[in-house]
Design an enzyme around this catalytic site. Structure first.
Site, mmCIF file in Angstrom:
data_model
loop_
_atom_site.group_PDB
_atom_site.id
_atom_site.type_symbol
_atom_site.label_atom_id
_atom_site.label_comp_id
_atom_site.label_asym_id
_atom_site.label_seq_id
_atom_site.Cartn_x
_atom_site.Cartn_y
_atom_site.Cartn_z
ATOM 1 N N CYS A 65 0.814 -1.224 0.000
ATOM 2 C CA CYS A 65 0.000 0.000 0.000
ATOM 3 C C CYS A 65 0.845 1.271 0.000
ATOM 4 O O CYS A 65 0.313 2.375 -0.098
ATOM 5 C CB CYS A 65 -0.933 -0.007 1.197
ATOM 6 S SG CYS A 65 -1.888 -1.521 1.292
ATOM 7 N N HIS B 267 -2.917 6.605 2.814
ATOM 8 C CA HIS B 267 -3.451 5.351 2.267
ATOM 9 C C HIS B 267 -4.819 5.119 2.909
ATOM 10 O O HIS B 267 -4.968 5.229 4.122
ATOM 11 C CB HIS B 267 -2.482 4.207 2.593
ATOM 12 C CG HIS B 267 -3.089 2.861 2.384
ATOM 13 N ND1 HIS B 267 -3.738 2.529 1.222
ATOM 14 C CD2 HIS B 267 -3.168 1.766 3.183
ATOM 15 C CE1 HIS B 267 -4.187 1.286 1.316
ATOM 16 N NE2 HIS B 267 -3.859 0.804 2.501
ATOM 17 N N ASN C 241 -10.336 -0.610 0.589
ATOM 18 C CA ASN C 241 -8.874 -0.528 0.575
ATOM 19 C C ASN C 241 -8.382 -1.072 -0.769
ATOM 20 O O ASN C 241 -8.491 -2.264 -1.035
ATOM 21 C CB ASN C 241 -8.323 -1.357 1.742
ATOM 22 C CG ASN C 241 -6.802 -1.386 1.792
ATOM 23 O OD1 ASN C 241 -6.125 -1.020 0.832
ATOM 24 N ND2 ASN C 241 -6.265 -1.824 2.911
HETATM 25 O O1 UT7 Z 1 -3.735 -1.887 3.664
HETATM 26 C C1 UT7 Z 1 -2.921 -2.777 4.389
HETATM 27 C C2 UT7 Z 1 -2.926 -2.370 5.790
HETATM 28 N N1 UT7 Z 1 -4.074 -2.912 6.467
HETATM 29 C C3 UT7 Z 1 -4.681 -2.222 7.394
HETATM 30 O O2 UT7 Z 1 -4.328 -1.104 7.658
HETATM 31 C C4 UT7 Z 1 -5.783 -2.913 8.181
HETATM 32 C C5 UT7 Z 1 -5.709 -2.514 9.613
HETATM 33 N N2 UT7 Z 1 -6.699 -3.153 10.467
HETATM 34 C C6 UT7 Z 1 -8.022 -2.848 10.419
HETATM 35 O O3 UT7 Z 1 -8.467 -2.053 9.617
HETATM 36 C C7 UT7 Z 1 -8.908 -3.464 11.468
HETATM 37 O O4 UT7 Z 1 -8.104 -4.154 12.405
HETATM 38 C C8 UT7 Z 1 -9.990 -4.429 10.907
HETATM 39 C C9 UT7 Z 1 -11.050 -3.631 10.163
HETATM 40 C C10 UT7 Z 1 -9.337 -5.450 9.997
HETATM 41 C C11 UT7 Z 1 -10.695 -5.140 12.069
HETATM 42 O O5 UT7 Z 1 -11.261 -4.171 12.971
HETATM 43 P P1 UT7 Z 1 -10.981 -4.294 14.535
HETATM 44 O O6 UT7 Z 1 -11.738 -3.213 15.178
HETATM 45 O O7 UT7 Z 1 -9.499 -4.335 14.747
HETATM 46 O O8 UT7 Z 1 -11.672 -5.666 14.893
HETATM 47 P P2 UT7 Z 1 -11.028 -6.932 15.613
HETATM 48 O O9 UT7 Z 1 -10.127 -7.688 14.676
HETATM 49 O O10 UT7 Z 1 -10.457 -6.517 16.931
HETATM 50 O O11 UT7 Z 1 -12.326 -7.811 15.870
HETATM 51 C C12 UT7 Z 1 -13.366 -7.392 16.772
HETATM 52 C C13 UT7 Z 1 -14.489 -8.405 16.737
HETATM 53 C C14 UT7 Z 1 -13.990 -9.852 16.843
HETATM 54 O O12 UT7 Z 1 -14.937 -10.567 17.598
HETATM 55 P P3 UT7 Z 1 -14.630 -10.896 19.160
HETATM 56 O O13 UT7 Z 1 -13.335 -11.656 19.166
HETATM 57 O O14 UT7 Z 1 -14.533 -9.559 19.829
HETATM 58 O O15 UT7 Z 1 -15.830 -11.700 19.558
HETATM 59 C C15 UT7 Z 1 -14.044 -10.341 15.414
HETATM 60 O O16 UT7 Z 1 -14.224 -11.734 15.322
HETATM 61 O O17 UT7 Z 1 -15.180 -8.307 15.489
HETATM 62 C C16 UT7 Z 1 -15.244 -9.611 14.879
HETATM 63 N N3 UT7 Z 1 -15.210 -9.428 13.436
HETATM 64 C C17 UT7 Z 1 -16.294 -9.228 12.681
HETATM 65 N N4 UT7 Z 1 -17.604 -9.137 13.000
HETATM 66 C C18 UT7 Z 1 -18.487 -8.899 11.984
HETATM 67 C C19 UT7 Z 1 -14.120 -9.428 12.627
HETATM 68 N N5 UT7 Z 1 -14.486 -9.223 11.355
HETATM 69 C C20 UT7 Z 1 -15.848 -9.096 11.357
HETATM 70 C C21 UT7 Z 1 -16.789 -8.848 10.360
HETATM 71 N N6 UT7 Z 1 -18.090 -8.764 10.710
HETATM 72 N N7 UT7 Z 1 -16.449 -8.695 9.060
#
Ligand code: UT7
Length: 339
Positions: free
Chosen positions: A125, A263, A293
């Protein structure tokens, strides 16, 4: 205005200007509701956690080189640029249709560019902003006069649509700019910054020849793997430090920047970067709601939306900052000179 390199305290030099821009996204939309029919997710979660409402997805027979060609055509339609004397092509992509020929070489053939160097670079990215830095170096070397800089990805081709933590994020798109030697010798780039934390590479990766790499957690089988939480942490901490360092090198305050173009990975990351660096949220250009993204393409897409609707104007100072897989980041400050 003079700025200094954070690597060696030498004055930063630029003799390059951007003389044209074009972009393209595929027609087909993939909405949050579409994804909710595929994995256990919903529109509310996706919007709240990422800001993404929909993204564009290439057709099955549409690849990165096709997206790039449409972006170049858009640039030619709008600026009437002459590609016949392009003497170097750099394509930043993590999803080339073929590893070789490079996307840059394919584009040389497609546009019948007579005599040109061609190279693909891969900085995920951060690819577009890394390519701008390299193009500036090529122009400064005196060897080249006109560099075609391309940044495109078709991440939906390497997205695992059974993994709800990644499949909601990615979309496809492409951007193209021409960089040329400034006629008066005064370049538009005011500063540049790069940094890498390869130790964090295992937090977002795609395998190539070897399916299991070092201590990377799982085999990727040709699909992108990401530990979103770790990448998020790095993005708001080390990337915000990088942006602050870039501003400092240029002797600029956040308020001196007309448009911050990060980005577009996640709206929450963009908002957090603004808060940590000191930008107002209205200073940031984001098209993440529409495109998701798009990796290397996300900065040109967000920028070009604002060029087309007149928000970005000639004379404005922009800070473009790419970050992602590597983990690596690359930023540039530049004076925009196009209408
Ligand atoms: O371009 C390359 C660089 N990449 C990035 O910059 C990505 C950076 N990371 C992010 O944007 C975020 O970490 C994500 C959008 C990928 C995830 O958001 P988050 O707020 O960090 O969520 P999390 O991974 O901490 O997950 C929170 C909860 C989890 O459930 P529990 O363990 O709290 O019960 C996940 O299982 O949300 C759950 N979850 C979802 N729920 C509904 C994860 N994905 C989903 C989903 N729909 N699609």
């Amino acid at each position: 205005m003079s700025s200094f390199s954070h690597h060696n305290d030498q004055p930063f030099v630029s003799n390059s200007v951007i003389t044209a821009i074009g972009t393209y996204v595929p027609e087909r939309k993939l909405t949050n509701d579409d994804l909710a029919a595929m994995v256990d997710t919903n529109d509310e979660w996706i919007v709240q956690r990422t800001g993404i409402k929909e993204r564009r997805i290439a057709e099955e027979n549409e690849f990165t080189s096709d997206l790039i060609a449409r972006a170049i055509d858009n640039m030619l339609d709008r600026y009437g640029s002459d590609l016949s004397d392009v003497d170097y092509i750099i394509a930043a992509t993590s999803t080339p249709d073929t590893i070789f020929p490079s996307m840059a070489a394919s584009i040389q053939a497609k546009y019948h560019i007579r005599q040109s160097g061609s190279i693909d670079i891969q900085a995920a990215c951060a690819g577009f902003t890394a390519a701008l830095q390299l193009a500036n170096g090529l122009l400064l070397s005196g060897l080249y006069r006109k560099v075609l800089v391309l940044a495109a990805d078709a991440l939906t081709k390497i997205t695992d649509y059974t993994d709800r933590t990644t499949c909601i994020l990615f979309g496809d798109g492409a951007g193209a700019v021409l960089m040329e030697r400034a006629k008066d010798g005064n370049g538009a780039l005011l500063g540049a910054y790069s940094d890498t934390e390869g130790e964090g590479g295992k937090h977002v990766y795609l395998s190539n020849l070897s399916p299991s790499i070092g201590d990377f957690p799982i085999q990727t089988q040709g699909k992108l793997v990401q530990n979103g939480r770790e990448v998020y942490r790095w993005a708001v901490s080390r990337v915000s430090e990088g942006i602050r360092a870039l501003l400092q090198q240029c002797g600029l305050q956040p308020g001196d920047i007309d448009w911050f173009v990060p980005h577009n990975a996640n709206q929450r990351i963009i908002d957090a970067l603004c808060e940590r660096v000191g930008f107002r949220e209205e200073q940031a250009l984001s098209s993440i709601a529409k495109y998701g993204n798009t990796s290397a393409a996300s900065i040109p897409l967000a920028l070009d939306d604002a060029v087309r609707d007149g928000r970005v104007k000639a004379g404005h100072t922009l800070l473009l900052h790419g970050f992602g897989g590597g983990l690596t980041q690359a930023g540039v400050v530049l004076r925009w000179q196009l209408p």
